[in-house]
Scaffold this active site. Structure first.
Site, PDB file in Angstrom:
ATOM      1  CE1 TYR A 293       1.017   7.786   2.877  1.00 28.37           C
ATOM      2  CE2 TYR A 293       1.189   5.170   2.010  1.00 28.37           C
ATOM      3  CZ  TYR A 293       0.526   6.352   2.744  1.00 28.37           C
ATOM      4  OH  TYR A 293      -0.774   5.865   3.242  1.00 28.37           O
TER       5      TYR A 293
ATOM      6  CE  LYS B 123      -3.416   4.931   0.465  1.00 26.84           C
ATOM      7  NZ  LYS B 123      -2.348   4.579   0.696  1.00 26.84           N
TER       8      LYS B 123
ATOM      9  CG  HIS C 126      -4.356   9.964   0.477  1.00 24.05           C
ATOM     10  ND1 HIS C 126      -2.883   9.871   0.170  1.00 24.05           N
ATOM     11  CD2 HIS C 126      -4.259   9.537   1.766  1.00 24.05           C
ATOM     12  CE1 HIS C 126      -2.361   9.309   1.374  1.00 24.05           C
ATOM     13  NE2 HIS C 126      -3.348   9.118   2.410  1.00 24.05           N
TER      14      HIS C 126
ATOM     15  CG  ASP D  84      -1.638   1.099   1.030  1.00 27.74           C
ATOM     16  OD1 ASP D  84      -2.756   1.335   0.710  1.00 27.74           O
ATOM     17  OD2 ASP D  84      -1.678   2.293   1.963  1.00 27.74           O
TER      18      ASP D  84
END
Length: 309
Positions: free
Chosen positions: A47, A76, A107, A42
Site C-alpha cells: 500500500y 502483509k 499477501h 489493516d
C-alpha cells in the site's frame, strides 16, 4: 466485539483497511478512527503508506490517545519479498514504528522477482506479464513466516487470497497454523465453501473488500457493486441503516472479520455502527440468494496474467 484466533489472541471484528490512502489524509483518518472506537488497522507493504500509518500511530501513543497493546495491527508480505521474509517484516516494523505486529500475512500466494526489500514492485517481462519466481515454494515462505513468531516480531501469521487447495496445503506443512485467511468476500462473492472450510479448521476469515469495493472498484475494475442490490436496500430501509451497514453486519454474523476502507469521516463512523442490530436467520438466508460469484478485485489488470484462472 472480537474473534479469538487459534492461538488465543483476539482480533477486533471490525477494522479499517488503508489501501489507496496516502499522506495527511491517512494520518487524520487513523486518529479519527481511534476516536470513534476502531482498534484494528489493516496495512500492507504494497500500500506504500506504512510510514504514514506509523507516524499516525506514534502520535496516538505519545499523546496517550491509545496504548499499543489496545490496537491490533496487521501488515502483509509482498510477492517480491518471499525470499526475504525476515528482512521485509523488519522493514515494515520500522516504517510502522512498532516493536511487533499482531498479524503478518502472505499477501498473495505467489513469489515474484525480487526488487529490493520493501520495494514492493511487480516486475513485468517484455510482454508485460508478471515475473513469477518459480524457485521459492509457498512452503519455504511459510516456514520463514514461522520464524517471525519464534523471534517475537509477530504474534500471529496468516495467508491471504488463498483458495481451499492452498489453504489445505498450508495446514499440512505448517508447524504454526495460519491464524487468518484474508480473502475478498461480500454478498456478490460469498465463497461459502472456502469460508466454511477455513472456519472448520480453525482459521479466521477476514473479508477484504467487504462492501464489494463500491464505487472505487467499479471505477478501477469495472465491477458491479452489491450496494445497489434491491434485497439489501430493502433490509437497510427496514433497519433504518445504510446498505453498507447491512452488508458489514452480514459479514460479522458469518463470523468473519470485516475491514472496510473509506476516506470519509461520515462513512468511517457509519461503518463502525453495526453492533446495535441483528439480521434474522431468514434475512441471512435471503442474502445468500443474491450471490453472483463476482470477484471485484482483479490484479490481472496490472500483472498481465490472471492468477485466479
Amino acid at each position: 466485539m472480537a474473534i479469538t484466533l487459534n492461538n488465543g489472541f483476539k482480533m477486533p471484528a471490525v477494522g479499517l483497511g488503508v489501501w489507496r490512502m496516502e499522506g495527511k489524509e491517512i494520518r487524520d483518518l487513523i486518529i479519527n478512527a481511534i476516536n470513534i472506537g476502531y482498534r484494528h488497522f489493516d496495512c500492507a507493504a504494497d500500500y506504500k503508506n506504512e510510514a504514514e500509518v506509523g507516524e499516525a500511530l506514534a502520535g496516538a501513543f505519545s499523546t496517550g490517545l491509545v496504548k499499543r497493546e489496545d490496537l491490533f495491527i496487521t501488515t502483509k508480505l509482498w510477492n517480491s519479498d518471499h525470499g526475504n521474509v525476515v528482512e521485509a517484516c523488519k522493514d515494515s516494523l520500522k516504517k510502522l514504528r512498532l516493536d511487533y505486529l499482531d498479524l503478518y500475512l502472505v499477501h498473495f500466494p505467489v513469489a515474484t522477482k525480487h526488487t529490493g526489500v520493501g520495494a514492493t514492485a511487480s516486475a513485468l517481462d517484455e510482454d508485460g506479464v508478471l515475473e513469477i519466481d518459480t524457485t521459492i515454494s509457498l512452503e519455504t515462505t511459510w516456514h520463514a513466516m514461522e520464524e517471525l513468531v519464534s523471534m517475537g516480531l509477530v504474534r500471529s501469521i496468516g495467508i491471504s487470497n488463498s483458495d481451499i487447495f492452498l489453504t489445505r496445503d498450508c495446514l499440512a506443512y505448517s508447524k504454526v497454523k495460519p491464524a487468518v485467511n484474508q480473502i475478498e468476500t461480500h454478498p456478490y462473492f460469498q465463497r461459502d465453501s472456502l469460508v466454511k472450510f477455513c472456519q472448520k479448521h480453525g482459521i479466521c476469515v477476514t473479508a477484504h473488500t467487504p462492501l464489494g469495493g463500491a464505487a472505487a472498484n467499479s471505477e478501477l475494475f469495472g465491477s458491479v457493486s452489491c450496494l445497489d442490490d434491491p434485497v439489501l436496500k430493502n433490509l437497510a430501509e427496514k433497519y433504518k441503516k445504510t446498505v453498507a451497514q447491512v452488508v458489514l453486519r452480514w459479514g460479522i454474523q458469518r463470523n468473519t472479520v470485516v475491514i472496510p476502507k473509506t476516506s470519509k469521516l461520515e462513512r468511517l463512523n457509519e461503518n463502525f455502527q453495526v453492533f446495535d442490530f441483528e439480521l434474522t436467520k431468514e434475512e441471512m438466508d435471503l442474502i445468500k440468494k443474491v450471490d453472483r460469484k463476482h470477484r471485484t478485485n482483479q490484479p490481472a489488470k496490472f500483472w498481465g496474467i490472471d492468477l485466479y484462472a
